[in-house]
Write a protein that holds these residues in place. Structure first.
Motif, PDB file in Angstrom:
ATOM      1  N   GLY A 162      21.373 -25.803 -57.124  1.00 14.99           N
ATOM      2  CA  GLY A 162      20.786 -24.516 -57.480  1.00 14.99           C
ATOM      3  C   GLY A 162      21.199 -23.440 -56.499  1.00 14.99           C
ATOM      4  N   LEU A 163      20.224 -22.671 -56.052  1.00 16.00           N
ATOM      5  CA  LEU A 163      20.484 -21.595 -55.089  1.00 16.00           C
ATOM      6  C   LEU A 163      19.861 -21.909 -53.735  1.00 16.00           C
ATOM      7  CD1 LEU A 163      19.816 -18.527 -57.417  1.00 16.00           C
ATOM      8  CD2 LEU A 163      21.964 -19.757 -57.031  1.00 16.00           C
ATOM      9  N   GLY A 164      19.673 -23.194 -53.448  1.00 17.98           N
ATOM     10  CA  GLY A 164      19.090 -23.574 -52.169  1.00 17.98           C
ATOM     11  C   GLY A 164      17.695 -23.016 -52.024  1.00 17.98           C
ATOM     12  N   ASN A 165      17.434 -22.402 -50.884  1.00 26.41           N
ATOM     13  CA  ASN A 165      16.106 -21.825 -50.651  1.00 26.41           C
ATOM     14  C   ASN A 165      15.954 -20.424 -51.238  1.00 26.41           C
ATOM     15  OD1 ASN A 165      17.562 -20.220 -48.873  1.00 26.41           O
ATOM     16  ND2 ASN A 165      16.653 -21.055 -47.016  1.00 26.41           N
ATOM     17  N   GLY A 166      17.019 -19.921 -51.876  1.00 27.12           N
ATOM     18  CA  GLY A 166      16.932 -18.615 -52.527  1.00 27.12           C
ATOM     19  C   GLY A 166      17.049 -17.433 -51.600  1.00 27.12           C
ATOM     20  N   ARG A 167      17.342 -17.691 -50.333  1.00 24.67           N
ATOM     21  CA  ARG A 167      17.471 -16.603 -49.361  1.00 24.67           C
ATOM     22  C   ARG A 167      18.934 -16.246 -49.127  1.00 24.67           C
ATOM     23  NH1 ARG A 167      13.244 -15.251 -45.683  1.00 24.67           N
ATOM     24  NH2 ARG A 167      11.291 -16.354 -46.084  1.00 24.67           N
ATOM     25  N   THR A 168      19.136 -15.049 -48.574  1.00 21.82           N
ATOM     26  CA  THR A 168      20.477 -14.547 -48.299  1.00 21.82           C
ATOM     27  C   THR A 168      20.956 -15.004 -46.925  1.00 21.82           C
ATOM     28  OG1 THR A 168      19.949 -12.599 -49.628  1.00 21.82           O
ATOM     29  CG2 THR A 168      21.878 -12.440 -48.209  1.00 21.82           C
ATOM     30  N   PHE A 169      22.263 -15.213 -46.814  1.00 27.96           N
ATOM     31  CA  PHE A 169      22.896 -15.611 -45.560  1.00 27.96           C
ATOM     32  C   PHE A 169      22.489 -14.648 -44.433  1.00 27.96           C
ATOM     33  CE2 PHE A 169      26.404 -15.329 -42.537  1.00 27.96           C
ATOM     34  CZ  PHE A 169      26.618 -16.664 -42.241  1.00 27.96           C
ATOM     35  N   PRO A 170      22.202 -15.149 -43.227  1.00 30.97           N
ATOM     36  CA  PRO A 170      22.257 -16.545 -42.774  1.00 30.97           C
ATOM     37  C   PRO A 170      20.952 -17.321 -42.959  1.00 30.97           C
ATOM     38  CG  PRO A 170      21.868 -15.129 -40.902  1.00 30.97           C
ATOM     39  CD  PRO A 170      22.006 -14.209 -42.097  1.00 30.97           C
ATOM     40  N   ALA A 171      19.932 -16.681 -43.565  1.00 29.86           N
ATOM     41  CA  ALA A 171      18.669 -17.384 -43.785  1.00 29.86           C
ATOM     42  C   ALA A 171      18.762 -18.379 -44.931  1.00 29.86           C
ATOM     43  CB  ALA A 171      17.554 -16.373 -44.065  1.00 29.86           C
TER      44      ALA A 171
END
Length: 333
Positions: A162-171
């Motif tokens: 999916g989109l992992g944790n849904g946060r933007t790089f680097p988070a």
């Protein structure tokens, strides 16, 4: 790079919260860049990208889409930046002449299927594609790059990740905040199955975007074979799962960072370990082109092909894309 484990953890993970201010700055900058208008291309451009950093299956998707375009009477060429290689281009990739350290791994695989132009300057690369006889372009990656205008953009999502944790790089793994990426996407290619991928598919459907479901099909018979598997791709575990589904007996697995440049001593250690275990070595097509030539012949490959569940809606979308060719020729006349 190897994605940090917290990218797959819940979004309130301490590391993600700590990096949130930096992610907000990065997200605003990259979103504004993504919104810039691109240079007009000399032919229709189909962009195969993804929302996140790391592998999602873009290369097999690009290969499958190019095959469908050829079946529709088109003459596609691949346009790629050549991540991991030192050449800036624009240059026509020749698998018989170029090495992975020059072009990166994906261009060598793409060039086996269709003319492939490597160019960090994508507008210049698009011109070279047309000069070589292409009447449409399949751009491998580049969804977030604004330099070249896209006719059709499809985002590839690995349903298992999916989109992992849904946060933007680097988070997190997102290249740009998702809400800022949706307006640039015309459809979704969802590979495999998984709850995380279904969340993205539902979000796409709410926006009226088509969701093209697909799966990766192994192209080699490894049933019953004892193997030591290794991979340096975005999700090595996905490759190992494919091997098990193909019936291979995985006695050991070794994961390396994405696009890892293999050294002689590394492959020699892998070969020695495989010999001790009474197993053969097997890896991905992308990894195989990065192996030292002296060892490549000792390592088997598991090729994979992308197959769509229902090609009808995709063929309709590609048909509209191909209809733009006449307009592009007129505009350039």
């Amino acid at each position: 790079m190897r994605p940090p484990a917290f990218w797959d953890a819940p979004g309130d993970h301490p590391a993600a919260r700590l990096l949130a201010p930096l992610a907000a700055l990065y997200g605003r900058h990259t979103a504004a860049r993504m919104d810039r208008p691109g240079a007009a291309a000399p032919c229709p451009v189909l962009c195969v990208g993804n929302f996140t950093l790391g592998g999602a299956g873009k290369t097999p998707t690009a290969l499958a889409l190019a095959a469908l375009l050829r079946a529709g009477g088109a003459r596609p060429a691949f346009l790629t930046r050549g991540y991991g290689g030192r050449l800036a281009g624009p240059v026509a990739v020749d698998p018989a002449r170029h090495r992975a350290d020059e072009t990166g791994d994906e261009p060598l695989l793409l060039a086996r299927a269709a003319p492939t132009i490597l160019a960090r300057d994508r507008p210049a690369g698009a011109r070279l594609c047309v000069e070589g006889g292409a009447d449409c372009i399949v751009m491998d990656d580049g969804l977030q790059n604004p330099s070249l205008a896209k006719t059709l953009s499809l985002a590839v999502v690995d349903a298992g990740a999916g989109l992992g944790n849904g946060r933007t790089f680097p988070a997190g793994p997102l290249r740009v905040p998702l809400v800022r990426q949706w307006p640039h996407v015309h459809g979704l290619v969802l590979i495999g199955t998984g709850a995380k991928g279904e969340e993205v598919a539902e979000a796409a459907a709410r926006r009226g975007l088509p969701v093209h479901r697909a799966r990766l099909v192994p192209g080699a018979d490894l049933a019953g074979r004892r193997v030591l598997a290794f991979a340096g791709i975005g999700r090595p575990a996905k490759f190992f799962t494919s091997l098990r589904e193909a019936g291979a007996d995985l006695v050991a697995t070794r994961a390396f960072p994405d696009h890892h440049p293999y050294r002689d001593d590394e492959v020699a250690r892998l070969a020695a370990e495989a010999e001790r275990l009474g197993a053969g070595l097997v890896t991905t097509e992308k990894d195989h082109v990065r192996l030292p030539p002296a060892f490549a012949g000792r390592v088997s490959v598991l090729p994979v092909t992308l197959r769509f569940r229902d090609e009808g809606p995709l063929r309709a979308q590609l048909g509209a894309f191909l209809a733009r060719r006449a307009g592009s020729r007129s505009d350039g006349a």
